[in-house]
Design a protein around this motif. Structure first.
Motif, PDB file in Angstrom:
ATOM      1  N   THR A  29       0.810  -1.226   0.000  1.00 32.85           N
ATOM      2  CA  THR A  29       0.000   0.000   0.000  1.00 32.85           C
ATOM      3  C   THR A  29       0.840   1.272   0.000  1.00 32.85           C
ATOM      4  O   THR A  29       0.284   2.361  -0.121  1.00 32.85           O
ATOM      5  CB  THR A  29      -0.937   0.022   1.222  1.00 32.85           C
ATOM      6  N   VAL A  30       2.156   1.145   0.136  1.00 31.23           N
ATOM      7  CA  VAL A  30       3.053   2.303   0.040  1.00 31.23           C
ATOM      8  C   VAL A  30       4.067   2.025  -1.059  1.00 31.23           C
ATOM      9  O   VAL A  30       4.351   0.866  -1.379  1.00 31.23           O
ATOM     10  CB  VAL A  30       3.779   2.588   1.383  1.00 31.23           C
ATOM     11  N   SER A  62       2.276  -2.576   5.155  1.00 29.91           N
ATOM     12  CA  SER A  62       0.938  -2.160   4.712  1.00 29.91           C
ATOM     13  C   SER A  62      -0.060  -2.070   5.860  1.00 29.91           C
ATOM     14  O   SER A  62      -0.842  -1.130   5.939  1.00 29.91           O
ATOM     15  CB  SER A  62       0.392  -3.135   3.668  1.00 29.91           C
ATOM     16  N   ARG A  68       5.055   6.133   4.610  1.00 28.03           N
ATOM     17  CA  ARG A  68       4.864   6.799   3.315  1.00 28.03           C
ATOM     18  C   ARG A  68       5.671   6.108   2.223  1.00 28.03           C
ATOM     19  O   ARG A  68       5.382   6.239   1.050  1.00 28.03           O
ATOM     20  CB  ARG A  68       5.257   8.266   3.411  1.00 28.03           C
ATOM     21  N   SER A  69       6.744   5.390   2.640  1.00 31.20           N
ATOM     22  CA  SER A  69       7.576   4.677   1.676  1.00 31.20           C
ATOM     23  C   SER A  69       8.353   3.586   2.390  1.00 31.20           C
ATOM     24  O   SER A  69       8.471   3.581   3.611  1.00 31.20           O
ATOM     25  CB  SER A  69       8.553   5.642   0.976  1.00 31.20           C
ATOM     26  N   ASP A  87      11.185   0.959   6.504  1.00 32.74           N
ATOM     27  CA  ASP A  87      10.042   1.831   6.229  1.00 32.74           C
ATOM     28  C   ASP A  87      10.149   3.080   7.096  1.00 32.74           C
ATOM     29  O   ASP A  87      10.824   3.093   8.115  1.00 32.74           O
ATOM     30  CB  ASP A  87       8.701   1.114   6.438  1.00 32.74           C
TER      31      ASP A  87
END
Length: 156
Positions: A29-30, A62, A68-69, A87
């Motif tokens: 999701t990122v 996720s 954010r990344s 992350d």
């Protein structure tokens, strides 16, 4: 080992870790940057464990990180396959926080691997996993080898 051998996804079997991990990362999701620097492929059992370790770690990113990344780096350091997943989320991941991370640590320990979580509250989270390198042509239990892999000074 037998479990990893029996349920390899087709992309891992056909194209190796780079393609397989890129496919897993695309479902996160990122945004995830994937870097795989291997001159050859490890034994299928080691490759499978590496794949499932990264897959589970990216699921955690996720579900829990609010990142954010993220990034995934895979490389060989002499007789070890090195994996690092980072992350920029909220941190707080722990080996004793539930069954997921503990299960990963136990899975790697079963093949003489290592699993280290560095995740201070507030982040970032860095998970480093090491697996023994075994060449695709090595027999069961034979260490793969030699020092013809590249070392990785300066990794996170």
């Amino acid at each position: 080992r037998d479990l990893a051998r029996g349920i390899h996804p087709a992309v891992l079997t056909d194209r190796g870790l780079d393609a397989a991990l890129s496919a897993v990362a695309s479902r996160c999701t990122v945004p995830v940057e994937v870097t795989v620097e291997l001159d050859s492929r490890p034994a299928p059992a080691i490759e499978g464990i590496a794949y499932f370790t990264v897959s589970e770690l990216l699921q955690n990113v996720s579900k829990h990180s609010r990142a954010r990344s993220a990034s995934v780096d895979v490389w060989r350091a002499e007789d070890r396959l090195m994996i690092q997943v980072v992350d920029d989320g909220v941190g707080g991941a722990r080996l004793d926080g539930g069954t997921g991370m503990r299960g990963l640590a136990e899975r790697l320990d079963a093949v003489d691997g290592l699993f280290v979580v560095d995740s201070p509250p507030g982040g970032p989270t860095t998970v480093t996993a090491e697996l023994p390198w075994r060449d695709r042509t090595d027999g069961p239990g034979t260490p793969g080898g030699g020092a013809h892999g590249r070392s990785a000074p300066g990794r996170r």
